[in-house]
Design a protein around this motif. Structure first.
Motif, PDB file in Angstrom:
ATOM      1  N   ARG A  56     -11.373  11.136 -49.093  1.00 55.53           N
ATOM      2  CA  ARG A  56     -11.412  12.008 -47.905  1.00 55.53           C
ATOM      3  C   ARG A  56     -10.237  11.673 -46.997  1.00 55.53           C
ATOM      4  O   ARG A  56      -9.484  10.750 -47.251  1.00 55.53           O
ATOM      5  N   ASP A  57     -10.109  12.424 -45.918  1.00 56.89           N
ATOM      6  CA  ASP A  57      -9.017  12.232 -44.971  1.00 56.89           C
ATOM      7  C   ASP A  57      -9.107  10.884 -44.264  1.00 56.89           C
ATOM      8  O   ASP A  57     -10.198  10.359 -44.043  1.00 56.89           O
ATOM      9  N   ILE A  58      -7.951  10.383 -43.830  1.00 56.11           N
ATOM     10  CA  ILE A  58      -7.904   9.202 -42.986  1.00 56.11           C
ATOM     11  C   ILE A  58      -8.311   9.645 -41.589  1.00 56.11           C
ATOM     12  O   ILE A  58      -7.805  10.648 -41.074  1.00 56.11           O
ATOM     13  N   PHE A  59      -9.235   8.905 -40.955  1.00 60.15           N
ATOM     14  CA  PHE A  59      -9.727   9.318 -39.649  1.00 60.15           C
ATOM     15  C   PHE A  59     -10.224   8.120 -38.850  1.00 60.15           C
ATOM     16  O   PHE A  59     -10.445   7.039 -39.395  1.00 60.15           O
ATOM     17  N   ILE A  60     -10.419   8.368 -37.557  1.00 61.74           N
ATOM     18  CA  ILE A  60     -11.140   7.445 -36.690  1.00 61.74           C
ATOM     19  C   ILE A  60     -12.097   8.253 -35.828  1.00 61.74           C
ATOM     20  O   ILE A  60     -11.892   9.447 -35.595  1.00 61.74           O
ATOM     21  N   SER A  61     -13.133   7.590 -35.356  1.00 61.03           N
ATOM     22  CA  SER A  61     -14.088   8.186 -34.432  1.00 61.03           C
ATOM     23  C   SER A  61     -14.527   7.096 -33.468  1.00 61.03           C
ATOM     24  O   SER A  61     -14.907   6.006 -33.895  1.00 61.03           O
ATOM     25  N   LEU A  62     -14.442   7.368 -32.173  1.00 57.88           N
ATOM     26  CA  LEU A  62     -14.791   6.388 -31.148  1.00 57.88           C
ATOM     27  C   LEU A  62     -16.078   6.817 -30.454  1.00 57.88           C
ATOM     28  O   LEU A  62     -16.187   7.961 -30.001  1.00 57.88           O
ATOM     29  N   LYS A  63     -17.025   5.916 -30.374  1.00 55.33           N
ATOM     30  CA  LYS A  63     -18.320   6.207 -29.755  1.00 55.33           C
ATOM     31  C   LYS A  63     -18.412   5.516 -28.407  1.00 55.33           C
ATOM     32  O   LYS A  63     -18.289   4.292 -28.307  1.00 55.33           O
ATOM     33  N   LYS A  64     -18.626   6.304 -27.369  1.00 57.96           N
ATOM     34  CA  LYS A  64     -18.641   5.806 -25.998  1.00 57.96           C
ATOM     35  C   LYS A  64     -19.824   4.891 -25.709  1.00 57.96           C
ATOM     36  O   LYS A  64     -19.682   3.882 -25.024  1.00 57.96           O
ATOM     37  N   CYS A  75      -8.750   4.382 -48.285  1.00 59.80           N
ATOM     38  CA  CYS A  75      -9.401   3.633 -49.358  1.00 59.80           C
ATOM     39  C   CYS A  75     -10.682   2.983 -48.860  1.00 59.80           C
ATOM     40  O   CYS A  75     -11.703   3.061 -49.499  1.00 59.80           O
ATOM     41  N   ASN A  76     -10.584   2.323 -47.724  1.00 57.86           N
ATOM     42  CA  ASN A  76     -11.702   1.537 -47.201  1.00 57.86           C
ATOM     43  C   ASN A  76     -12.215   2.079 -45.872  1.00 57.86           C
ATOM     44  O   ASN A  76     -11.476   2.716 -45.121  1.00 57.86           O
ATOM     45  N   SER A  77     -13.467   1.774 -45.607  1.00 57.46           N
ATOM     46  CA  SER A  77     -14.072   2.119 -44.322  1.00 57.46           C
ATOM     47  C   SER A  77     -13.771   1.003 -43.333  1.00 57.46           C
ATOM     48  O   SER A  77     -13.649  -0.158 -43.709  1.00 57.46           O
ATOM     49  N   ILE A  78     -13.648   1.376 -42.060  1.00 53.84           N
ATOM     50  CA  ILE A  78     -13.415   0.397 -41.004  1.00 53.84           C
ATOM     51  C   ILE A  78     -14.465   0.557 -39.915  1.00 53.84           C
ATOM     52  O   ILE A  78     -15.020   1.641 -39.728  1.00 53.84           O
ATOM     53  N   ALA A  79     -14.713  -0.534 -39.229  1.00 55.99           N
ATOM     54  CA  ALA A  79     -15.607  -0.533 -38.074  1.00 55.99           C
ATOM     55  C   ALA A  79     -15.126  -1.629 -37.138  1.00 55.99           C
ATOM     56  O   ALA A  79     -14.621  -2.659 -37.579  1.00 55.99           O
ATOM     57  N   GLY A  80     -15.253  -1.385 -35.844  1.00 60.18           N
ATOM     58  CA  GLY A  80     -14.824  -2.377 -34.874  1.00 60.18           C
ATOM     59  C   GLY A  80     -15.181  -1.953 -33.470  1.00 60.18           C
ATOM     60  O   GLY A  80     -16.087  -1.147 -33.259  1.00 60.18           O
ATOM     61  N   LYS A  94     -11.384  -6.414 -33.390  1.00 63.81           N
ATOM     62  CA  LYS A  94     -12.539  -6.863 -34.168  1.00 63.81           C
ATOM     63  C   LYS A  94     -12.821  -5.904 -35.322  1.00 63.81           C
ATOM     64  O   LYS A  94     -13.962  -5.555 -35.595  1.00 63.81           O
ATOM     65  N   LEU A  95     -11.752  -5.468 -35.994  1.00 68.71           N
ATOM     66  CA  LEU A  95     -11.920  -4.516 -37.095  1.00 68.71           C
ATOM     67  C   LEU A  95     -12.422  -5.220 -38.350  1.00 68.71           C
ATOM     68  O   LEU A  95     -11.860  -6.227 -38.776  1.00 68.71           O
ATOM     69  N   ALA A  96     -13.464  -4.657 -38.913  1.00 70.48           N
ATOM     70  CA  ALA A  96     -13.976  -5.092 -40.211  1.00 70.48           C
ATOM     71  C   ALA A  96     -13.605  -4.001 -41.208  1.00 70.48           C
ATOM     72  O   ALA A  96     -13.710  -2.809 -40.911  1.00 70.48           O
ATOM     73  N   VAL A  97     -13.150  -4.413 -42.382  1.00 72.30           N
ATOM     74  CA  VAL A  97     -12.680  -3.466 -43.389  1.00 72.30           C
ATOM     75  C   VAL A  97     -13.384  -3.768 -44.702  1.00 72.30           C
ATOM     76  O   VAL A  97     -13.450  -4.927 -45.127  1.00 72.30           O
ATOM     77  N   THR A  98     -13.914  -2.716 -45.345  1.00 69.71           N
ATOM     78  CA  THR A  98     -14.498  -2.936 -46.672  1.00 69.71           C
ATOM     79  C   THR A  98     -13.388  -3.368 -47.626  1.00 69.71           C
ATOM     80  O   THR A  98     -12.203  -3.226 -47.312  1.00 69.71           O
ATOM     81  N   GLN A  99     -13.730  -3.876 -48.766  1.00 68.20           N
ATOM     82  CA  GLN A  99     -12.743  -4.490 -49.662  1.00 68.20           C
ATOM     83  C   GLN A  99     -12.602  -3.778 -51.005  1.00 68.20           C
ATOM     84  O   GLN A  99     -12.491  -4.410 -52.049  1.00 68.20           O
TER      85      GLN A  99
END
Length: 146
Positions: A56-64, A75-80, A94-99
């Motif tokens: 899928r597309d490269i993206f970010i989403s920020l939750k207030k 390739c991988n999902s990120i969360a932080g 504090k980004l966590a990235v799947t491997q």
């Protein structure tokens, strides 16, 4: 005595109204960037195209509500976490990235850009992540789903 009470009340009203205006300003810059799906369009001045091996597309989403950032690097999902401050200042960390292993996809530049960005601009559903006053590190477009 009455004069002192009136003066104290006027001071309290002034302080409370100033904090209310500041809260409204914070909310307005928060909503310009949060709660949207931001699809990456350019990265360090280069147009980003989806690789044939990419899901899928490269993206970010920020939750207030919890200052969390989620996304996909190609390739991988990120969360932080992220922090917004006055003057369109942003800190992403504090980004966590799947491997997952994806040999044909370079996600390191995207991750570096997220860590480097210190400010942003939003205009007409276009988000730019910047460092200092230089050219945008990354340009995203808001995507709305039906």
């Amino acid at each position: 005595m009455k004069v002192k009470l009136i003066a104290i009340n006027l001071i309290l009203i002034t302080i409370m109204s100033c904090s209310s205006v500041k809260k409204q300003q914070e909310d307005s810059f928060d909503t310009a960037i949060t709660g949207k799906y931001w699809k990456l369009k350019t990265l360090q001045g280069k147009v980003v195209k989806m690789d044939k091996n990419q899901e899928r597309d490269i993206f970010i989403s920020l939750k207030k509500h919890d200052n969390s950032i989620k996304g996909f690097t190609g390739c991988n999902s990120i969360a932080g976490q992220f922090t917004l401050k006055e003057g369109n200042s942003i800190t992403i960390g504090k980004l966590a990235v799947t491997q997952r292993f994806c040999p044909n996809i370079d996600e390191s530049t995207f991750l570096k850009v997220l860590n480097l960005a210190d400010n942003y601009t939003v205009k007409d559903d276009v988000l730019q992540l910047n460092v200092g006053r230089r050219a945008p590190l990354a340009v995203f477009e808001a995507v709305y789903f039906n």
